[in-house]
Structure formats: C-alpha cells, structure tokens
Write an enzyme that holds these catalytic residues in place. Structure first.
Site, short mmCIF file in Angstrom:
data_model
loop_
_atom_site.label_atom_id
_atom_site.label_comp_id
_atom_site.label_asym_id
_atom_site.label_seq_id
_atom_site.Cartn_x
_atom_site.Cartn_y
_atom_site.Cartn_z
CG HIS A 126 -0.27 -0.15 2.53
ND1 HIS A 126 0.02 -1.41 3.41
CD2 HIS A 126 0.29 1.06 2.84
CE1 HIS A 126 0.42 -0.66 4.43
NE2 HIS A 126 1.00 0.75 4.54
P1 TYD Z 1 -1.44 -2.30 7.67
O1 TYD Z 1 -1.27 -1.04 7.65
O2 TYD Z 1 -2.30 -2.66 6.21
O3 TYD Z 1 -0.56 -2.84 8.33
P2 TYD Z 1 0.62 -4.02 6.91
O4 TYD Z 1 1.30 -2.69 6.64
O5 TYD Z 1 1.87 -3.62 7.79
O6 TYD Z 1 0.15 -5.01 6.53
O7 TYD Z 1 -2.36 -2.45 9.09
C1 TYD Z 1 -2.89 -3.82 9.55
C2 TYD Z 1 -4.41 -3.86 10.09
O8 TYD Z 1 -3.65 -3.29 11.24
C3 TYD Z 1 -5.34 -3.18 10.07
O9 TYD Z 1 -6.49 -3.73 9.63
C4 TYD Z 1 -5.31 -1.44 10.16
C5 TYD Z 1 -4.50 -1.51 11.53
N1 TYD Z 1 -3.65 -0.73 12.40
C6 TYD Z 1 -4.07 -0.11 12.66
O10 TYD Z 1 -5.36 0.15 13.33
N2 TYD Z 1 -3.61 0.80 13.14
C7 TYD Z 1 -2.11 1.15 12.76
O11 TYD Z 1 -1.43 2.20 13.37
C8 TYD Z 1 -1.64 0.42 12.10
C9 TYD Z 1 -0.75 0.89 11.15
C10 TYD Z 1 -2.81 -0.09 11.50
#
Ligand code: TYD
Length: 136
Positions: A52
């Site tokens: 993303h």
């Molecule tokens: P995501 O940023 O998509 O993870 P990665 O980039 O590591 O694959 O986040 C995963 C899940 O966690 C998503 O449902 C959102 C949640 N999340 C939070 O609630 N707070 C946060 O600060 C972060 C980074 C993620």
C-alpha cells in the site's frame, strides 16, 4: 516528494561494553514529528506485508531484530533496501508504494509515523496509486 528522498538514515550509536544504545529525535534525526509508533513481530516465514501507499504520512522504518527487505516504488522507479541493524532506518516519504518481504525468523520491524492511524490516508490499490502518483 521524489523517490530519492527515501533514504537510509544512520542514527547515533552510543557504544558501551554494557550494551549499545541508539536514539531517534523527531525533527532532528528524521524530518518529521513522531506521532505514532507501531511494530510488526511474530511474522511467519515467507509472509509479506505492506502493499500500500500513504497519501500524506511520513514514516521511518527500523529493523529492531532479525532482518527483512523493503521495496519502495513511486510508480516509475523502485528502490530496494535490506534492513538488518537497529542503528539505521529508512525514511519513507508520502506517496510511496511499499512492500516488505524476506523476513527472518524473530524479525521485528518498528515504524515511527508522522500521524495517528487513518485508514483514509491509505491507498491499497496499485492502479489507484499509479493514477494518483501520475497526477502529482
Ligand atoms: P497495515 O498498515 O495494512 O499493515 P502492513 O502494512 O504491515 O501490512 O495494517 C494492518 C491492520 O492493522 C489494518 O487493519 C489496520 C490496522 N492498524 C491500526 O489499527 N493501527 C495502526 O497504527 C496500523 C499501522 C495498523
């Protein structure tokens, strides 16, 4: 902001026989105020994360333990980083697609972020990212 702004930043390292110490100050070692810290841990082997971009968020990523790779794409060019020490990190500016893989066992990825969590700041679709990146 261009991909060239995304770079490794070496942090202060206080060497000590009792154990080394590193610190990070927002607006000093990294070019933003720190509003949030999150970390990835217990990552299963072969797993990948990221896929993303963020519209406005600035981030600084540090490998606290183990190792992993970070791939950054601006829609045209890409840069790959290998993170395996806790005394440096990678500054990720807004509008960069990121992909994390090659996690070693026990790897811990800590991220310092410029804003609280906001799902509206995410671009999770690669085509949408390319559209928005071209319009910059
Ligand atoms: P995501 O940023 O998509 O993870 P990665 O980039 O590591 O694959 O986040 C995963 C899940 O966690 C998503 O449902 C959102 C949640 N999340 C939070 O609630 N707070 C946060 O600060 C972060 C980074 C993620």
């Amino acid at each position: 902001m261009p991909l060239s702004d995304c770079r490794q930043i070496d942090l202060p390292k206080i060497m000590d026989q009792r154990g080394n110490l590193t610190f990070v100050e927002g607006q000093n070692h990294i070019p933003f105020d720190i509003k949030r810290v999150y970390y990835l841990y217990d990552v299963p082997g072969g797993s990948d994360r990221g896929e993303h971009a963020h519209r406005n968020l600035h981030q600084f990523m540090i490998c606290m333990s183990g190792s992993f790779d970070l791939l950054l794409k601006d829609g045209t060019d890409e840069k790959r980083f290998h993170l395996n020490r806790s005394y440096y990190g990678i500054y990720i500016c807004p509008m960069m697609w990121r992909y994390l893989d090659n996690f070693s066992s026990g790897a811990v990825c800590m991220v310092l972020a410029s804003a609280p969590y906001d799902e509206a700041d995410y671009i999770r679709d690669w085509e949408q990212f390319q559209l928005e990146a071209k319009a910059l």
